[in-house]
Design a protein around this motif. Structure first.
Motif, PDB file in Angstrom:
ATOM      1  N   LEU A  59       0.840  -1.253  -0.018  1.00  0.00           N
ATOM      2  CA  LEU A  59       0.009   0.127   0.001  1.00  0.00           C
ATOM      3  C   LEU A  59       1.092   1.249   0.208  1.00  0.00           C
ATOM      4  CD1 LEU A  59      -2.654  -1.125   2.580  1.00  0.00           C
ATOM      5  CD2 LEU A  59      -2.587  -1.261   0.233  1.00  0.00           C
ATOM      6  N   LEU A  60       0.593   2.035  -0.967  1.00  0.00           N
ATOM      7  CA  LEU A  60       1.489   3.246  -1.104  1.00  0.00           C
ATOM      8  C   LEU A  60       0.781   4.340  -0.793  1.00  0.00           C
ATOM      9  CD1 LEU A  60       3.641   2.060  -4.237  1.00  0.00           C
ATOM     10  CD2 LEU A  60       4.156   2.076  -1.808  1.00  0.00           C
ATOM     11  N   THR A  61       1.139   5.644  -0.390  1.00  0.00           N
ATOM     12  CA  THR A  61       0.528   7.035  -0.348  1.00  0.00           C
ATOM     13  C   THR A  61       0.693   7.705  -1.539  1.00  0.00           C
ATOM     14  OG1 THR A  61       2.401   7.955   0.532  1.00  0.00           O
ATOM     15  CG2 THR A  61       1.123   6.878   1.974  1.00  0.00           C
ATOM     16  N   TYR A  62      -0.022   8.730  -1.785  1.00  0.00           N
ATOM     17  CA  TYR A  62       0.134   9.285  -3.080  1.00  0.00           C
ATOM     18  C   TYR A  62       1.605  10.034  -3.246  1.00  0.00           C
ATOM     19  CZ  TYR A  62      -0.354  12.970  -6.500  1.00  0.00           C
ATOM     20  OH  TYR A  62      -0.122  13.894  -7.518  1.00  0.00           O
ATOM     21  N   SER A  63       2.025  10.692  -2.187  1.00  0.00           N
ATOM     22  CA  SER A  63       3.560  10.891  -2.221  1.00  0.00           C
ATOM     23  C   SER A  63       4.578   9.720  -2.626  1.00  0.00           C
ATOM     24  CB  SER A  63       3.906  11.657  -1.108  1.00  0.00           C
ATOM     25  OG  SER A  63       3.921  10.681  -0.029  1.00  0.00           O
ATOM     26  N   GLU A  64       4.108   8.568  -2.020  1.00  0.00           N
ATOM     27  CA  GLU A  64       5.229   7.556  -2.451  1.00  0.00           C
ATOM     28  C   GLU A  64       5.122   7.256  -3.980  1.00  0.00           C
ATOM     29  OE1 GLU A  64       3.981   4.825   0.458  1.00  0.00           O
ATOM     30  OE2 GLU A  64       5.618   5.314   1.751  1.00  0.00           O
TER      31      GLU A  64
END
Length: 155
Positions: A59-64
């Motif tokens: 699971l990745l954040t938008y910034s990642e």
């Protein structure tokens, strides 16, 4: 200091209503033909660059995600006409771009495997901070300082 908004009004007498856009073409450079204006060379098979793989359930954040999309695997080299890249085996390569000949690629360093493993480790990075010094980041915890050696190789 005060700023003001400029009011730019085009001179409609100078506008061309038939303008359809710019047409791009390769420029003839120093008498070379158009086929020579842009050259490409394959990397040696021993130094292939491969994107970092993630687990399919990561699971990745938008910034990642943004960081991964905009990451560039090539870095400005320590001298004019040089670039640095890091291959999938963690070898740091210096490529010297020459006018007529294929680039000269030299392996500068191999990043040791990290004892710490993270599911979302960062990217390897290399940054020239002078004509004779390059910082290499392993993407996790270590920074290596490479100094120019007298025999024209970095170590």
């Amino acid at each position: 200091m005060a700023y003001r908004v400029l009011d730019l009004r085009p001179d409609t007498a100078l506008l061309n209503p038939q303008f359809d856009g710019y047409r791009l073409r390769l420029l003839d450079r120093d008498g070379e033909g158009e086929q020579d204006a842009v050259r490409s060379y394959p990397l040696p098979t021993s130094s292939v660059v491969e994107p970092q793989h993630l687990a399919t359930n990561a699971l990745l954040t938008y910034s990642e995600v943004y960081s991964r999309v905009h990451f560039n695997h090539m870095f400005v080299g320590p001298r004019p006409g040089t670039i640095i890249y890091i291959d999938r085996e963690r070898h740091v390569h210096l490529a010297e771009i020459r006018k007529r000949d294929p680039p000269r690629i030299t392996c500068m360093f191999q990043i040791p495997p990290s004892a710490t493993t993270h599911a979302l480790s960062g990217y390897h990075g290399a940054h020239a901070i002078g004509k004779d010094t390059v910082l290499v980041f392993d993407g996790v915890v270590s920074v290596y300082v490479l100094q120019h050696a007298p025999n024209d190789e970095l170590e």
